[in-house]
Scaffold this motif. Structure first.
Motif, short mmCIF file in Angstrom:
data_model
loop_
_atom_site.label_atom_id
_atom_site.label_comp_id
_atom_site.label_asym_id
_atom_site.label_seq_id
_atom_site.Cartn_x
_atom_site.Cartn_y
_atom_site.Cartn_z
N GLU A 148 0.85 -1.19 0.00
CA GLU A 148 0.00 0.00 0.00
C GLU A 148 0.88 1.23 0.00
OE1 GLU A 148 -2.78 0.65 3.27
OE2 GLU A 148 -4.11 1.68 1.87
N LEU A 149 0.70 2.08 -0.99
CA LEU A 149 1.42 3.35 -1.08
C LEU A 149 0.42 4.47 -0.81
CD1 LEU A 149 3.60 2.77 -4.27
CD2 LEU A 149 4.15 2.28 -1.89
N ARG A 150 0.82 5.38 0.07
CA ARG A 150 -0.11 6.41 0.51
C ARG A 150 -0.01 7.68 -0.32
NH1 ARG A 150 0.96 7.40 6.60
NH2 ARG A 150 3.14 7.11 6.00
N CYS A 151 -1.16 8.31 -0.49
CA CYS A 151 -1.24 9.59 -1.19
C CYS A 151 -2.36 10.40 -0.56
CB CYS A 151 -1.51 9.38 -2.67
SG CYS A 151 -1.83 10.91 -3.59
N TRP A 189 -2.20 7.75 -10.52
CA TRP A 189 -0.96 7.12 -10.09
C TRP A 189 -0.15 6.77 -11.34
CZ3 TRP A 189 1.60 6.54 -5.64
CH2 TRP A 189 0.90 6.70 -4.43
N TYR A 190 1.13 7.22 -11.32
CA TYR A 190 2.06 6.90 -12.39
C TYR A 190 3.21 6.09 -11.80
CZ TYR A 190 0.09 10.13 -15.87
OH TYR A 190 -0.72 10.76 -16.79
N VAL A 191 3.83 5.27 -12.65
CA VAL A 191 5.00 4.51 -12.24
C VAL A 191 6.15 4.80 -13.21
CG1 VAL A 191 4.31 2.46 -13.55
CG2 VAL A 191 5.91 2.22 -11.65
N GLN A 192 7.34 4.88 -12.63
CA GLN A 192 8.55 5.09 -13.45
C GLN A 192 9.56 4.02 -13.08
OE1 GLN A 192 10.83 8.70 -12.70
NE2 GLN A 192 11.06 9.01 -14.90
N SER A 193 9.75 3.07 -13.97
CA SER A 193 10.74 2.03 -13.74
C SER A 193 12.13 2.58 -14.10
CB SER A 193 10.42 0.81 -14.59
OG SER A 193 9.16 0.28 -14.23
N PHE A 204 -2.73 -3.43 -10.07
CA PHE A 204 -2.86 -2.37 -9.07
C PHE A 204 -4.31 -1.87 -8.97
CE2 PHE A 204 1.37 -1.38 -7.64
CZ PHE A 204 2.18 -1.89 -8.64
N GLU A 205 -4.65 -1.39 -7.79
CA GLU A 205 -5.92 -0.73 -7.56
C GLU A 205 -5.70 0.43 -6.60
OE1 GLU A 205 -8.49 -3.72 -5.81
OE2 GLU A 205 -7.89 -3.12 -3.79
N ALA A 206 -6.64 1.36 -6.60
CA ALA A 206 -6.57 2.49 -5.67
C ALA A 206 -7.97 2.84 -5.22
CB ALA A 206 -5.90 3.69 -6.33
N ASN A 248 -4.97 5.99 -1.97
CA ASN A 248 -3.88 5.05 -1.75
C ASN A 248 -3.86 3.95 -2.80
OD1 ASN A 248 -3.34 6.58 0.51
ND2 ASN A 248 -4.12 5.06 1.96
N LEU A 249 -2.66 3.60 -3.18
CA LEU A 249 -2.45 2.56 -4.20
C LEU A 249 -2.17 1.24 -3.52
CD1 LEU A 249 -1.94 2.12 -7.34
CD2 LEU A 249 0.49 2.39 -6.79
N ARG A 250 -2.76 0.17 -4.03
CA ARG A 250 -2.60 -1.14 -3.40
C ARG A 250 -2.34 -2.22 -4.45
NH1 ARG A 250 -7.59 0.24 -0.03
NH2 ARG A 250 -8.75 -1.01 -1.54
#
Lengths: 114, 113
Positions: B20-23, B35-39, B63-65, B75-77
């Motif tokens: 879980e990532l918080r926002c 939510w964006y991701v940068q590898s 992923f879900e939020a 929050n991202l989960r």
């Protein structure tokens, strides 16, 4: 495939030089954006443009200017480069009125000012 | 002006564990949330977005939020993390249609064996 192209992947410039970062998109998007990305600071908005010849300041416009003479091209200009402008610069575009849709990002320009 | 806060700079999770990532966002009305991701060495990729409707949104890569207005959170989960999920994750907000996105400072995810 849709594309946002930034002219340089890596750029090294000297302090007080005038620097041009170019961004071109082939999707006929109205909105274009310039962000800088720094470790621990995330992406910060420098300038954006809703359409040709339009520009709006973002959160950190000091030391930068922009030019949007054609719809497909959005240029970021560092009038007199300084070492604190060493950063990764990201260009993005989006169709007008589609805030709920994703931004299309370029691959970035890593600028080093020495 | 609208803004987002990502309280966690770094998170370490074991492979297979939940994430879980918080926002948290700051805005009076219902914002547009992303939510964006940068590898490593890659560009930014959109994982998911919310602007109205069902408060639980599904994205790519499992992923879900969940949008919680009462907590001003998004929050991202992910139920089971894979090693390939190691990346930098950014939450972003826009006030309304046509507005630019404001990004958080990011959360760096490390996945251990």
């Amino acid at each position: 495939d849709v594309k946002v192209t930034q002219s340089s992947r890596y750029l090294v410039k000297r302090t007080r030089e005038k620097v041009f970062l170019e961004c071109v998109q082939d999707m006929d998007h109205e909105n274009m954006f310039w962000y800088r990305q720094d470790p621990g600071l995330g992406l910060r908005l420098i300038y954006f443009s809703y359409d040709v010849k339009m520009k709006e300041k973002g959160d950190i416009p000091e030391g930068y200017s922009v030019s949007r003479e054609k719809k497909e091209r959005f240029s970021l200009i560092l009038e007199s480069a300084s070492t604190n402008q060493t950063s990764m610069y990201l260009c993005a575009s989006r169709r007008q009125g589609t805030t709920n849709e994703k931004l299309f990002f370029g691959s970035g320009t890593q600028l080093s000012v020495l | 002006a609208q803004s987002v806060t990502q309280p966690d700079i770094h998170i370490t999770v074991s492979e297979g564990a939940s994430l879980e990532l918080r926002c948290n966002y700051s805005y009076g009305a219902t914002p547009y949330l992303f939510w964006y991701v940068q590898s490593p060495g890659q560009g930014l990729q959109l994982l998911l977005k919310y602007f109205s409707g069902d408060t639980l949104v599904q994205g790519i890569k499992g992923f879900e939020a969940e949008f919680k207005r009462s907590q001003s959170s998004f929050n991202l989960r992910k139920p089971s993390v894979h090693w390939s999920d190691a990346a930098e994750y950014f939450c972003a907000v826009a006030a309304n249609s046509g507005y630019a996105l404001n990004f958080g400072k990011g959360t760096s995810l490390l996945v251990t064996p």
